[in-house]
Design a protein around this motif. Structure first.
Motif, mmCIF file in Angstrom:
data_model
loop_
_atom_site.group_PDB
_atom_site.id
_atom_site.type_symbol
_atom_site.label_atom_id
_atom_site.label_comp_id
_atom_site.label_asym_id
_atom_site.label_seq_id
_atom_site.Cartn_x
_atom_site.Cartn_y
_atom_site.Cartn_z
ATOM 1 N N ALA A 45 1.011 -14.662 1.491
ATOM 2 C CA ALA A 45 2.408 -14.237 1.599
ATOM 3 C C ALA A 45 2.906 -14.598 2.994
ATOM 4 C CB ALA A 45 2.516 -12.726 1.381
ATOM 5 N N ASP A 46 4.202 -14.583 3.181
ATOM 6 C CA ASP A 46 4.775 -14.763 4.507
ATOM 7 C C ASP A 46 4.378 -13.566 5.370
ATOM 8 O OD1 ASP A 46 6.257 -15.863 6.563
ATOM 9 O OD2 ASP A 46 8.207 -15.342 5.708
ATOM 10 N N LYS A 47 4.309 -13.752 6.680
ATOM 11 C CA LYS A 47 3.845 -12.698 7.586
ATOM 12 C C LYS A 47 4.578 -11.361 7.412
ATOM 13 C CE LYS A 47 2.596 -11.645 12.297
ATOM 14 N NZ LYS A 47 2.538 -12.075 13.670
ATOM 15 N N PRO A 48 5.915 -11.338 7.255
ATOM 16 C CA PRO A 48 6.575 -10.038 7.075
ATOM 17 C C PRO A 48 6.126 -9.280 5.818
ATOM 18 C CG PRO A 48 8.180 -11.719 7.624
ATOM 19 C CD PRO A 48 6.887 -12.422 7.369
ATOM 20 N N PHE A 49 5.503 -9.994 4.886
ATOM 21 C CA PHE A 49 5.011 -9.367 3.661
ATOM 22 C C PHE A 49 3.491 -9.181 3.724
ATOM 23 C CE2 PHE A 49 8.808 -11.885 2.577
ATOM 24 C CZ PHE A 49 9.652 -10.840 2.240
ATOM 25 N N ARG A 50 2.974 -9.035 4.949
ATOM 26 C CA ARG A 50 1.560 -8.770 5.229
ATOM 27 C C ARG A 50 0.674 -9.975 4.932
ATOM 28 N NH1 ARG A 50 0.773 -4.131 7.055
ATOM 29 N NH2 ARG A 50 -1.455 -4.096 6.632
ATOM 30 N N GLY A 51 1.232 -11.162 5.035
ATOM 31 C CA GLY A 51 0.476 -12.366 4.761
ATOM 32 C C GLY A 51 -0.145 -12.972 6.004
ATOM 33 N N ASP A 52 -0.914 -14.010 5.785
ATOM 34 C CA ASP A 52 -1.597 -14.747 6.843
ATOM 35 C C ASP A 52 -0.708 -15.911 7.270
ATOM 36 O OD1 ASP A 52 -3.190 -16.466 8.365
ATOM 37 O OD2 ASP A 52 -4.933 -16.275 7.055
#
Length: 179
Positions: A45-52
């Motif tokens: 996921a994108d960083k704001p969605f807890r992604g790497d």
């Protein structure tokens, strides 16, 4: 006879830390995307969605697909018009409007930089937007506003533009076009 094409992708979640999706913060968004015969694409996921942030996210992939499809469609349209493209680079951007727990792309802008073989090819290289739209298959399924700003179409003798490409010469630098 149908001209339909079938594409297959295998997407596997690899983010189970032992308790599955027991809580929003209890799992990784690690994903592997595979197509037979191609390298595995590491997704998240994108960083704001807890992604790497070191992995491709769906937003990156959508923007990359639109940019790459435009490039390939543009090259084909140039071939049809007798235009010889010798260089093409794009710096695309997309704006995603976050809505509640989700969102959608509001706008995608492509900024291709094109060099053609001869000065006489500049106008034909810039003048085929209707043809291009019909060839740009991925964009036909997009629901956001799609546009491109042709930064420059130039013959090889153009000057620097800050991207490491020629420019400042012949052409239509900065003319926006709705696709």
């Amino acid at each position: 006879m149908s001209d339909d094409r079938l594409y297959r992708v295998s997407t596997t979640w690899r983010g189970n830390r032992g308790s599955g999706t027991s809580g929003y913060r209890d799992y990784d968004r690690a994903v592997e995307v595979e197509v037979a015969g191609k390298p595995v694409l590491l997704g998240s996921a994108d960083k704001p969605f807890r992604g790497d942030p070191g992995r491709w996210n769906p937003e990156d992939l959508l923007l990359a697909a639109l940019s790459q499809c435009h490039l390939l469609s543009y090259l084909h349209a140039c071939v049809l018009r007798g235009v010889v493209v010798t260089d093409y680079a794009d710096q695309a951007s997309g704006v995603m409007a976050v809505q509640g727990n989700g969102g959608r792309f509001r706008e995608v802008v492509l900024r291709p930089w094109v060099t053609v073989a001869e000065a006489s090819m500049v106008d034909p290289a810039d003048g085929h937007r209707p043809t291009l739209r019909s060839l740009w298959l991925i964009a036909q399924g997009a629901t956001c506003a799609m546009s491109h700003t042709l930064r420059n179409v130039s013959a090889p003798d153009g000057g620097p533009d800050g991207w490491g490409h020629g420019g400042g010469g012949i052409g239509s630098s900065g003319r926006p076009g709705r696709l």
